[in-house]
Design a protein around this motif. Structure first.
Motif, PDB file in Angstrom:
ATOM      1  N   TRP A  50       0.808  -1.222   0.000  1.00 51.41           N
ATOM      2  CA  TRP A  50       0.000   0.000   0.000  1.00 51.41           C
ATOM      3  C   TRP A  50       0.846   1.278   0.000  1.00 51.41           C
ATOM      4  CZ3 TRP A  50      -3.539   1.390   4.747  1.00 51.41           C
ATOM      5  CH2 TRP A  50      -4.337   2.511   4.434  1.00 51.41           C
ATOM      6  N   PRO A  51       1.864   1.449   0.855  1.00 50.89           N
ATOM      7  CA  PRO A  51       2.622   2.708   0.836  1.00 50.89           C
ATOM      8  C   PRO A  51       3.399   2.930  -0.456  1.00 50.89           C
ATOM      9  CG  PRO A  51       3.281   1.320   2.705  1.00 50.89           C
ATOM     10  CD  PRO A  51       2.299   0.546   1.922  1.00 50.89           C
ATOM     11  N   TYR A  52       3.737   1.846  -1.167  1.00 54.59           N
ATOM     12  CA  TYR A  52       4.446   1.986  -2.433  1.00 54.59           C
ATOM     13  C   TYR A  52       3.507   2.416  -3.561  1.00 54.59           C
ATOM     14  CZ  TYR A  52       8.043  -0.938  -0.131  1.00 54.59           C
ATOM     15  OH  TYR A  52       8.979  -1.463   0.728  1.00 54.59           O
ATOM     16  N   PHE A  53       2.248   1.999  -3.459  1.00 58.06           N
ATOM     17  CA  PHE A  53       1.271   2.303  -4.507  1.00 58.06           C
ATOM     18  C   PHE A  53       0.531   3.615  -4.247  1.00 58.06           C
ATOM     19  CE2 PHE A  53       2.266  -1.820  -5.859  1.00 58.06           C
ATOM     20  CZ  PHE A  53       1.611  -2.140  -7.042  1.00 58.06           C
ATOM     21  N   GLN A  54       0.331   3.965  -2.974  1.00 56.61           N
ATOM     22  CA  GLN A  54      -0.386   5.193  -2.629  1.00 56.61           C
ATOM     23  C   GLN A  54       0.399   5.942  -1.544  1.00 56.61           C
ATOM     24  OE1 GLN A  54      -4.256   4.693  -0.792  1.00 56.61           O
ATOM     25  NE2 GLN A  54      -5.104   6.534  -1.755  1.00 56.61           N
ATOM     26  N   PRO A  55       1.548   6.509  -1.891  1.00 57.12           N
ATOM     27  CA  PRO A  55       2.394   7.154  -0.882  1.00 57.12           C
ATOM     28  C   PRO A  55       1.806   8.439  -0.324  1.00 57.12           C
ATOM     29  CG  PRO A  55       3.297   7.490  -3.076  1.00 57.12           C
ATOM     30  CD  PRO A  55       2.173   6.527  -3.229  1.00 57.12           C
ATOM     31  N   ARG A  57      -2.184  10.466   0.051  1.00 57.66           N
ATOM     32  CA  ARG A  57      -3.608  10.129  -0.018  1.00 57.66           C
ATOM     33  C   ARG A  57      -4.208  10.396  -1.389  1.00 57.66           C
ATOM     34  NH1 ARG A  57      -8.148  13.033   1.587  1.00 57.66           N
ATOM     35  NH2 ARG A  57      -6.877  14.626   2.593  1.00 57.66           N
ATOM     36  N   THR A  58      -3.695  11.403  -2.085  1.00 58.82           N
ATOM     37  CA  THR A  58      -4.237  11.746  -3.405  1.00 58.82           C
ATOM     38  C   THR A  58      -3.289  11.371  -4.542  1.00 58.82           C
ATOM     39  OG1 THR A  58      -3.384  14.015  -3.170  1.00 58.82           O
ATOM     40  CG2 THR A  58      -5.665  13.602  -2.497  1.00 58.82           C
ATOM     41  N   LEU A  59      -2.316  10.507  -4.249  1.00 59.32           N
ATOM     42  CA  LEU A  59      -1.395  10.038  -5.291  1.00 59.32           C
ATOM     43  C   LEU A  59      -1.393   8.512  -5.322  1.00 59.32           C
ATOM     44  CD1 LEU A  59       0.852  10.311  -7.414  1.00 59.32           C
ATOM     45  CD2 LEU A  59       2.503  10.450  -5.517  1.00 59.32           C
ATOM     46  N   ILE A  60      -2.030   7.949  -6.339  1.00 62.38           N
ATOM     47  CA  ILE A  60      -1.947   6.517  -6.624  1.00 62.38           C
ATOM     48  C   ILE A  60      -1.044   6.390  -7.843  1.00 62.38           C
ATOM     49  CG2 ILE A  60      -3.235   4.427  -7.216  1.00 62.38           C
ATOM     50  CD1 ILE A  60      -5.706   5.905  -5.914  1.00 62.38           C
ATOM     51  N   ARG A  61       0.140   5.852  -7.657  1.00 61.14           N
ATOM     52  CA  ARG A  61       1.187   5.931  -8.672  1.00 61.14           C
ATOM     53  C   ARG A  61       0.807   5.135  -9.927  1.00 61.14           C
ATOM     54  NH1 ARG A  61       5.260   3.063  -7.029  1.00 61.14           N
ATOM     55  NH2 ARG A  61       6.612   3.892  -8.661  1.00 61.14           N
ATOM     56  N   PRO A  62       0.662   5.805 -11.069  1.00 62.64           N
ATOM     57  CA  PRO A  62       0.309   5.102 -12.302  1.00 62.64           C
ATOM     58  C   PRO A  62       1.319   4.016 -12.682  1.00 62.64           C
ATOM     59  CG  PRO A  62      -0.014   7.462 -12.569  1.00 62.64           C
ATOM     60  CD  PRO A  62       0.701   7.274 -11.266  1.00 62.64           C
ATOM     61  N   LEU A  97       2.046   0.656   6.323  1.00 63.69           N
ATOM     62  CA  LEU A  97       1.028   1.692   6.318  1.00 63.69           C
ATOM     63  C   LEU A  97       1.634   2.975   5.766  1.00 63.69           C
ATOM     64  CD1 LEU A  97      -0.564   1.084   9.828  1.00 63.69           C
ATOM     65  CD2 LEU A  97      -1.447   0.345   7.613  1.00 63.69           C
ATOM     66  N   PRO A  98       0.904   3.693   4.930  1.00 65.86           N
ATOM     67  CA  PRO A  98       1.452   4.933   4.367  1.00 65.86           C
ATOM     68  C   PRO A  98       1.632   6.006   5.431  1.00 65.86           C
ATOM     69  CG  PRO A  98      -0.823   4.612   3.677  1.00 65.86           C
ATOM     70  CD  PRO A  98      -0.426   3.367   4.385  1.00 65.86           C
ATOM     71  N   ALA A  99       2.576   6.887   5.176  1.00 65.09           N
ATOM     72  CA  ALA A  99       2.914   7.922   6.147  1.00 65.09           C
ATOM     73  C   ALA A  99       1.735   8.824   6.462  1.00 65.09           C
ATOM     74  CB  ALA A  99       4.096   8.747   5.626  1.00 65.09           C
TER      75      ALA A  99
END
Length: 418
Positions: A50-55, A57-62, A97-99
């Motif tokens: 999850w933290p690698y894909f959505q580091p 809250r408004t950035l889901i890495r394409p 868990l994301p920061a």
């Protein structure tokens, strides 16, 4: 004819473990999947961190999403279907868990509106990206995410059972919005079935989502109490499958044995194949079993530090992709036809009240009574105490006899059972 039981594996990359998403190498993934497909398995469960894909809250890495799609497509080329766990969450003793959910930005994972909005957007995005892939089975919300909601986690985000249900309903809906018609579900570790204060309940597992998921690990006290080759250890997975049916609303709701493994040293390497054969055979004797997904595909590299010792040896395959004896056992079972098992007509009565869940845990009277019945040659299932006299419910499930733990277990010396 009933659908064939699915056989698969939880995919743990041989190079870099789940950190492989940071240095994604499709050739390495393809080699891993070749080794899995060679066993004759038909699906994998995949874990984006999850933290690698959505580091943010408004950035889901394409680019991360594209890598997930590349993995799914490589699996399809090898005849493997894919289930994707979204919120990782917790894996092999590590939390990811994301920061934006921790320390200075600490918010409850399950009740903070902006956090749940971010989770929903993430799950919806992954599901939508995969929706047109024919080999995409569906989303699992996260891996054993119930461990974040209570002890023994050292820093839980505590919630009520009602709050847990609202969270599950919201996020399952987000998955369905992204990929309508797929098999979306959630997964808890066995505290949901055994722990008094766990807010994720058996009813949540058995009634929300497309199928019921159970995770069976005999290091929960089962093997310690009874030994690796005991009736409780070798039937523990089957017990959880049948225990889950007490809470299901539909009499034929599918149950997915989504995690099960042979953990050393409680199951020594030289006994892992025999444990696998017994565990799989006993699970296959459970009606309405959707599938068995072994944990895990590849051993963790000894070059990676700080894992619990058992995590380094759980793979069907070694870290250099060689199959172990237990892999051959699972492969043999995957190749064989498995006729639908007979209905289980004897039901052990279990408490509906979640506060009384410890009665179902290792050492509890429900647990002990179930395995006393198994040892005596009975094929038990379970029924809630609130339904034990419901003739319509019993008939729908093919139950012809109900028994209570007190009727199964011996009365202690010196008095009557309370």
């Amino acid at each position: 004819m009933p659908p064939a039981v699915r056989f698969g594996v939880n995919y743990t990359p041989s190079e870099g473990w789940f950190h492989h998403w940071l240095d994604f190498d499709l050739d390495s993934v393809r080699a891993d999947l070749d080794a899995i497909a060679a066993l004759g398995l038909d699906h994998i469960r995949v874990f984006p961190l999850w933290p690698y894909f959505q580091p943010n809250r408004t950035l889901i890495r394409p680019r991360a999403v594209d890598q997930l799609l590349a993995l799914a497509d490589a699996a399809a080329e090898r005849g493997l279907d894919v289930n994707v766990d979204g919120l990782q969450g917790h894996l092999s003793s590590f939390d990811f868990l994301p920061a934006w959910t921790r320390t200075w930005h600490r918010r409850n994972l399950f009740t903070a509106e902006d956090v749940v909005d971010g989770q929903a957007a993430y799950l919806r995005t992954l599901a939508a990206a995969l929706a047109d892939r024919p080999n995409f089975l569906g989303m699992t919300l996260g891996n054993e995410i119930n461990q974040f909601a209570a002890g023994p986690h050292p820093d839980p985000d505590r919630i009520t059972a009602d709050e847990a249900e609202r969270w599950l309903v919201r996020l399952l809906a987000a998955c369905a919005e992204g990929a309508p018609g797929r098999t979306h579900l959630h997964a808890s570790y066995d505290a949901a079935w055994y722990q008094e204060d766990q807010p994720f309940t058996p009813a949540h597992s058995a009634r929300l989502g497309a199928v019921t998921a159970v995770h069976s690990w005999v290091f929960n006290g089962t093997a310690q109490r009874h030994g690796r080759d005991s009736v409780p250890a070798e039937h523990h997975a089957a017990y959880l499958v049948e225990l889950s049916k007490a809470w299901a609303e539909e009499p034929d709701r599918p149950v997915w044995l989504q995690e099960v493994g042979a953990p050393a040293p409680l199951v020594p390497a030289e006994h892992a194949a025999a444990f696998t054969e017994a565990t799989v055979g006993n699970a296959l004797d459970c009606p309405d079993l959707w599938g068995i997904t072994w944990w895990c595909s590849h051993d963790v590299s000894r070059g990676l530090a700080d894992f619990p010792e058992l995590e380094y040896t759980l793979g069907l395959l070694t870290n250099d992709r060689r199959p172990k004896d237990l892999a051959r056992v699972l492969a043999a079972s995957a190749r064989e036809p498995h006729p639908a098992p007979d209905v289980r007509g004897t039901a052990l009565v279990v408490p509906a009240d979640p506060v009384r869940r410890p009665r179902c845990a290792p050492g509890g009277p429900v647990f002990d009574a179930f395995f006393r019945l198994v040892a005596d040659g009975v094929r038990p299932t379970t029924v809630l105490d609130t339904r034990a006299d419901d003739k319509e419910h019993l008939a729908a499930r093919g139950i012809t006899e109900t028994v209570t733990p007190d009727q199964v277990l011996p009365t202690p010396r010196g008095g009557t059972r309370s």
